[in-house]
Motif scaffolding. Structure first.
Motif, PDB file in Angstrom:
ATOM      1  N   GLY A 127      -2.484  12.375   5.099  1.00  0.00           N
ATOM      2  CA  GLY A 127      -1.781  11.591   6.112  1.00  0.00           C
ATOM      3  C   GLY A 127      -2.193  10.138   6.235  1.00  0.00           C
ATOM      4  O   GLY A 127      -1.685   9.423   7.104  1.00  0.00           O
ATOM      5  N   TYR A 128      -3.091   9.654   5.394  1.00  0.00           N
ATOM      6  CA  TYR A 128      -3.454   8.237   5.431  1.00  0.00           C
ATOM      7  C   TYR A 128      -2.279   7.430   4.888  1.00  0.00           C
ATOM      8  O   TYR A 128      -1.655   7.803   3.896  1.00  0.00           O
ATOM      9  N   THR A 129      -1.970   6.341   5.576  1.00  0.00           N
ATOM     10  CA  THR A 129      -0.748   5.592   5.252  1.00  0.00           C
ATOM     11  C   THR A 129      -0.999   4.233   4.610  1.00  0.00           C
ATOM     12  O   THR A 129      -0.041   3.580   4.190  1.00  0.00           O
ATOM     13  N   ASN A 130      -2.251   3.803   4.540  1.00  0.00           N
ATOM     14  CA  ASN A 130      -2.558   2.493   3.955  1.00  0.00           C
ATOM     15  C   ASN A 130      -3.639   2.679   2.881  1.00  0.00           C
ATOM     16  O   ASN A 130      -4.715   2.094   2.950  1.00  0.00           O
ATOM     17  N   VAL A 131      -3.308   3.502   1.891  1.00  0.00           N
ATOM     18  CA  VAL A 131      -4.246   3.866   0.834  1.00  0.00           C
ATOM     19  C   VAL A 131      -4.064   2.948  -0.363  1.00  0.00           C
ATOM     20  O   VAL A 131      -2.949   2.760  -0.857  1.00  0.00           O
ATOM     21  N   MET A 132      -5.180   2.399  -0.809  1.00  0.00           N
ATOM     22  CA  MET A 132      -5.175   1.541  -1.992  1.00  0.00           C
ATOM     23  C   MET A 132      -6.182   2.087  -2.995  1.00  0.00           C
ATOM     24  O   MET A 132      -7.237   2.586  -2.615  1.00  0.00           O
ATOM     25  N   TRP A 133      -5.825   1.953  -4.245  1.00  0.00           N
ATOM     26  CA  TRP A 133      -6.674   2.442  -5.329  1.00  0.00           C
ATOM     27  C   TRP A 133      -6.953   1.278  -6.265  1.00  0.00           C
ATOM     28  O   TRP A 133      -6.035   0.677  -6.813  1.00  0.00           O
TER      29      TRP A 133
END
Length: 149
Positions: A127-133
């Motif tokens: 449910g995390y909405t601001n995920v960066m890889w």
């Protein structure tokens, strides 16, 4: 007879070592559904603004990490594949921000660093909405001339 058994054992060991070496070179996907992939410059701009998580083993974190990053070693047992079985792995999600809208950045060694990819996927699923890889990880970071702590 002993000689042929020794040859078979040597061949078996050689195949296992060769297979492990190939597996270590399996590149991660070039896209992240529901998240964003960062370049080194983009990652650098987010230092101090986003939560950075270093997914490598603690010993590698200790050898140098992105400034401000938190060590969050990913225990990886699943296949190096985009359709990995997450039930085989372990991620201590309690260390992630309670706010699922917070900016989070996951990284590891570089394009073959599956731990950061998998952590990003699991965070999106959670449910995390601001995920960066940061797919390029420490390899791209240091190649760009940025310092590690």
């Amino acid at each position: 007879m002993k000689k042929s058994g020794g040859i078979a054992l040597t061949l078996t060991i050689g195949l296992l070592v060769g297979t492990a070496a190939l597996a270590a070179d399996v590149e991660t996907p070039r896209e992240l559904a529901g998240g964003k992939i960062l370049t080194a410059a983009q990652a650098k701009d987010l230092v101090g603004k986003a939560h950075f998580f270093d997914m490598r083993k603690a010993v590698n974190y200790g050898r140098g990490h992105i400034p401000g990053a938190v060590a969050l070693p990913y225990d990886q047992k699943s296949a190096l594949s985009a359709d990995f079985d997450a039930s085989l792995d372990r991620l201590d999600a309690a260390q992630l921000p309670a706010d699922k809208g917070a900016a989070v950045v996951f990284y590891s060694d570089g394009p073959t660093g599956w731990k950061s990819y998998k952590a990003a996927v699991l965070s999106i699923r959670d449910g995390y909405t601001n995920v960066m890889w940061f797919r390029g990880g420490t390899a791209e970071w240091t190649a760009a001339g940025y310092p590690l702590n």
